[in-house]
Design a protein around this motif. Structure first.
Motif, short mmCIF file in Angstrom:
data_model
loop_
_atom_site.label_atom_id
_atom_site.label_comp_id
_atom_site.label_asym_id
_atom_site.label_seq_id
_atom_site.Cartn_x
_atom_site.Cartn_y
_atom_site.Cartn_z
N LYS A 7 0.83 -1.21 0.00
CA LYS A 7 0.00 0.00 0.00
C LYS A 7 0.87 1.26 0.00
N SER A 8 1.95 1.24 0.75
CA SER A 8 2.86 2.39 0.79
C SER A 8 3.57 2.58 -0.54
N ALA A 9 4.00 1.48 -1.16
CA ALA A 9 4.72 1.56 -2.43
C ALA A 9 3.82 2.03 -3.56
N ALA A 10 2.51 1.77 -3.44
CA ALA A 10 1.57 2.14 -4.51
C ALA A 10 1.51 3.65 -4.72
N ALA A 11 1.97 4.42 -3.74
CA ALA A 11 1.95 5.88 -3.87
C ALA A 11 3.06 6.40 -4.78
N TRP B 5 5.83 3.74 -18.36
CA TRP B 5 6.90 3.41 -17.43
C TRP B 5 7.35 4.67 -16.69
N LYS B 6 7.46 4.55 -15.39
CA LYS B 6 7.97 5.64 -14.57
C LYS B 6 9.30 5.20 -13.97
N PRO B 7 10.24 6.13 -13.82
CA PRO B 7 11.51 5.76 -13.17
C PRO B 7 11.24 5.21 -11.77
N LEU B 8 11.85 4.09 -11.48
CA LEU B 8 11.64 3.46 -10.18
C LEU B 8 12.45 4.18 -9.11
N GLU B 9 11.79 4.48 -8.00
CA GLU B 9 12.47 5.12 -6.89
C GLU B 9 13.02 4.06 -5.94
N PRO B 10 14.23 4.28 -5.41
CA PRO B 10 14.81 3.29 -4.47
C PRO B 10 13.88 2.97 -3.31
N ARG B 11 13.16 3.99 -2.80
CA ARG B 11 12.27 3.76 -1.66
C ARG B 11 11.18 2.75 -2.03
#
Length: 302
Positions: free
Chosen positions: A36-40, A209-215
């Motif tokens: 749920k947190s990553a979905a943001a 495609w969106k750049p993936l964030e490390p978080r």
């Protein structure tokens, strides 16, 4: 031996299984909270791809360490393919819906899976269910309606996706009963998660495609690890105690999800949703205690 001594012995006998089940539910709720947190910060297709890739890698590594035998013919059996398809649809609808709903509401709807499995077994497998069990199923579905609240301004269409996800996971559990026991459970799990990974690859190609964030990637990695630990602990609970003893403790996930939802997102289910959760728990506990045949083969091989 005195009655007190017998009681203490019985408590000591079931304590390991209960402890494993409580820990398992905590891990699974934490996994959902990570998702749920990553979905943001990432699209649903990317989230599903990263999550299924991490889970597949972990499962394959575990299979290699345990030297689990793999046969290609097992992966191409019709029932295994149907089970994998149900896993794909169940996971996709979960990932899309979970970002828009309270965590406790998602978990409450998922707690209806035993009810759906019991009802589906009557229709598909022609199993016999007593009038009391039908009453418990009806009570549970009434609880789900209280959680979803289709006739109020609290209704969120996303909850229909979660309910659809629960239906497909229930169909997966029913299909599990007809899969040959000669096929290792771990093989079935890898087939299901691998199908999710391949589907998410196709989805990502069609999606922006969106750049993936490390978080976000760290959150999904944490979700995959928590998920794997959860299923390990479920398997341990099933081996240490009878399902009728540890099964009701699956509903501790509602407590965990309510606490996490409040602490992280300041989520508080309304009174009607809380009542629905109590109805789902009561009916589910009755079904588990009266019939310890709920399907856990998907987890037994972990």
């Amino acid at each position: 031996m005195s009655n007190a001594g017998i009681a203490i012995r019985n408590i000591n006998r079931i304590r390991p299984g209960v402890g494993s089940m409580l820990a398992a539910m905590g891990c699974l709720v934490v996994s959902d909270a990570f998702v749920k947190s990553a979905a943001a910060s990432m699209s649903s297709s990317q989230l599903l791809l990263v999550q299924s890739s991490c889970a597949t890698a972990l499962l394959l590594a575990l299979a290699l360490m345990r030297r689990t035998p793999f046969r290609l013919v097992d992966l191409t059996q019709r029932r295994v393919l149907l089970l994998a398809a149900a896993e794909v649809i169940g996971m996709v609808t979960l990932v899309v819906g979970i970002a828009h709903l309270q965590l406790a509401v998602v978990i409450a709807i998922y707690m209806a899976i035993p009810l759906l499995t019991t009802a589906g077994s009557v229709i598909i497998l022609r199993e016999k269910v007593s009038g009391l069990r039908w009453a418990a199923i009806g009570l549970g579905f009434a609880g789900v309606l209280c959680v979803v609240q289709p006739a109020t301004d609290q209704f969120a269409a996303w909850s229909v996706l979660i309910l659809l996800s629960a239906c497909f996971y229930a169909s997966r559990d029913i299909a599990m009963r007809s899969v040959s026991r000669s096929i290792p459970s771990q093989t079935i799990t890898i087939a299901a998660v691998g199908a999710v990974m391949m589907t998410s690859m196709l989805w990502v190609i069609a999606d922006d495609w969106k750049p993936l964030e490390p978080r976000g990637c760290c959150l999904i990695a944490g979700a995959s690890i928590s998920w794997l630990f959860g299923y390990f602990l479920i398997a341990a609970a099933m081996r240490k105690s009878e399902l009728g003893v540890v099964g009701p403790f699956r509903y501790s996930s509602l407590i965990y999800s309510s606490i996490l939802g409040y602490v992280i997102w300041n989520e508080t289910p309304n009174l009607l949703a809380s009542l629905g959760m109590l109805l789902v728990v009561a009916s589910g506990v009755h079904l588990v205690r009266t019939k310890s045949e709920t399907v856990f083969r998907l987890h037994e091989g972990l």
